[in-house]
Design a protein around this motif. Sequence first.
Motif, PDB file in Angstrom:
ATOM      1  N   UNK A  80       0.828  -1.211   0.000  1.00 25.63           N
ATOM      2  CA  UNK A  80       0.000   0.000   0.000  1.00 25.63           C
ATOM      3  C   UNK A  80       0.863   1.262   0.000  1.00 25.63           C
ATOM      4  N   UNK A  81       1.988   1.226   0.674  1.00 22.58           N
ATOM      5  CA  UNK A  81       2.893   2.376   0.662  1.00 22.58           C
ATOM      6  C   UNK A  81       3.443   2.616  -0.737  1.00 22.58           C
ATOM      7  N   UNK A  82       3.702   1.536  -1.469  1.00 28.70           N
ATOM      8  CA  UNK A  82       4.119   1.669  -2.866  1.00 28.70           C
ATOM      9  C   UNK A  82       3.000   2.326  -3.674  1.00 28.70           C
ATOM     10  N   UNK A  83       1.762   1.885  -3.433  1.00 37.38           N
ATOM     11  CA  UNK A  83       0.620   2.478  -4.133  1.00 37.38           C
ATOM     12  C   UNK A  83       0.490   3.956  -3.858  1.00 37.38           C
ATOM     13  N   UNK A  84       0.695   4.351  -2.602  1.00 37.25           N
ATOM     14  CA  UNK A  84       0.651   5.781  -2.261  1.00 37.25           C
ATOM     15  C   UNK A  84       1.795   6.540  -2.914  1.00 37.25           C
ATOM     16  N   UNK A  85       2.966   5.934  -2.947  1.00 40.66           N
ATOM     17  CA  UNK A  85       4.107   6.581  -3.594  1.00 40.66           C
ATOM     18  C   UNK A  85       3.837   6.836  -5.065  1.00 40.66           C
ATOM     19  N   UNK A  86       3.254   5.848  -5.722  1.00 43.99           N
ATOM     20  CA  UNK A  86       2.910   5.996  -7.135  1.00 43.99           C
ATOM     21  C   UNK A  86       1.840   7.068  -7.321  1.00 43.99           C
ATOM     22  N   UNK A  87       0.866   7.081  -6.432  1.00 44.50           N
ATOM     23  CA  UNK A  87      -0.193   8.091  -6.484  1.00 44.50           C
ATOM     24  C   UNK A  87       0.394   9.490  -6.334  1.00 44.50           C
ATOM     25  N   UNK A  88       1.274   9.659  -5.354  1.00 44.59           N
ATOM     26  CA  UNK A  88       1.899  10.971  -5.153  1.00 44.59           C
ATOM     27  C   UNK A  88       2.732  11.382  -6.363  1.00 44.59           C
ATOM     28  N   UNK A  89       3.414  10.419  -6.953  1.00 37.53           N
ATOM     29  CA  UNK A  89       4.326  10.717  -8.058  1.00 37.53           C
ATOM     30  C   UNK A  89       3.590  10.993  -9.368  1.00 37.53           C
ATOM     31  N   UNK A  90       2.508  10.250  -9.615  1.00 35.29           N
ATOM     32  CA  UNK A  90       1.871  10.307 -10.932  1.00 35.29           C
ATOM     33  C   UNK A  90       0.440  10.827 -10.919  1.00 35.29           C
ATOM     34  N   UNK A  91      -0.215  10.792  -9.745  1.00 35.39           N
ATOM     35  CA  UNK A  91      -1.629  11.135  -9.680  1.00 35.39           C
ATOM     36  C   UNK A  91      -2.525   9.984 -10.126  1.00 35.39           C
ATOM     37  N   UNK A  93      -4.109   6.101  -9.708  1.00 34.12           N
ATOM     38  CA  UNK A  93      -4.576   5.275  -8.601  1.00 34.12           C
ATOM     39  C   UNK A  93      -4.357   3.780  -8.781  1.00 34.12           C
ATOM     40  N   UNK A  94      -3.891   3.332  -9.935  1.00 33.52           N
ATOM     41  CA  UNK A  94      -3.904   1.905 -10.244  1.00 33.52           C
ATOM     42  C   UNK A  94      -3.183   1.023  -9.218  1.00 33.52           C
ATOM     43  N   UNK A  95      -1.982   1.380  -8.807  1.00 37.45           N
ATOM     44  CA  UNK A  95      -1.252   0.539  -7.844  1.00 37.45           C
ATOM     45  C   UNK A  95      -1.914   0.631  -6.473  1.00 37.45           C
ATOM     46  N   UNK A  96      -2.322   1.820  -6.086  1.00 35.82           N
ATOM     47  CA  UNK A  96      -2.986   1.983  -4.795  1.00 35.82           C
ATOM     48  C   UNK A  96      -4.255   1.137  -4.740  1.00 35.82           C
ATOM     49  N   UNK A  97      -5.057   1.202  -5.788  1.00 42.35           N
ATOM     50  CA  UNK A  97      -6.308   0.433  -5.815  1.00 42.35           C
ATOM     51  C   UNK A  97      -6.042  -1.068  -5.718  1.00 42.35           C
ATOM     52  N   UNK A  98      -5.030  -1.566  -6.453  1.00 48.32           N
ATOM     53  CA  UNK A  98      -4.695  -2.989  -6.391  1.00 48.32           C
ATOM     54  C   UNK A  98      -4.202  -3.380  -5.001  1.00 48.32           C
ATOM     55  N   UNK A  99      -3.363  -2.531  -4.430  1.00 48.76           N
ATOM     56  CA  UNK A  99      -2.795  -2.870  -3.122  1.00 48.76           C
ATOM     57  C   UNK A  99      -3.869  -2.842  -2.028  1.00 48.76           C
TER      58      UNK A  99
END
Length: 138
Positions: A80-91, A93-99
């Motif tokens: 989930x932290x990876x998902x948040x990192x991706x969200x912060x970096x790119x805007x 949600x795909x990784x966050x939603x999966x995690x």
Amino acid sequence: NLINEEDFDQAETEIRIFEKELKPDAPVQRYKIAIQLRKAEHTKGLMSEDRVTLIREAEIMAENAITKYPDDKNMFKSYCEVGLGYLRMTGKWEIYDKSMAALKRLEDRVLDPDITRIVKKFDSISQRYTKSSIASHG
């Protein structure tokens, strides 16, 4: 400590030494994921696409780790932290939603109240992004 001090090369060296001497375990995998994520967020001079690549590598590591350690709530937290990192970096949600979907499946399967707290924590954090970027969530 080395990760917090942003001494990523030394942290990776320590992990390699540990893995040679002992069997790799879940905490070591979490540290490897954390290093990738922190490198993406804090390494000076990286281009945006390089930061995204590091996060994508962390995503693959996390997905492999939750398969290997399917009951380790902290591994799912790292994902989930990876998902948040991706969200912060790119805007995006795909990784966050999966995690989060994976974490919620764990919550349903394991019934640990601590997992419920982790879900609520990430839901709370993600609401900051939801309010400012509803259009990008789809």
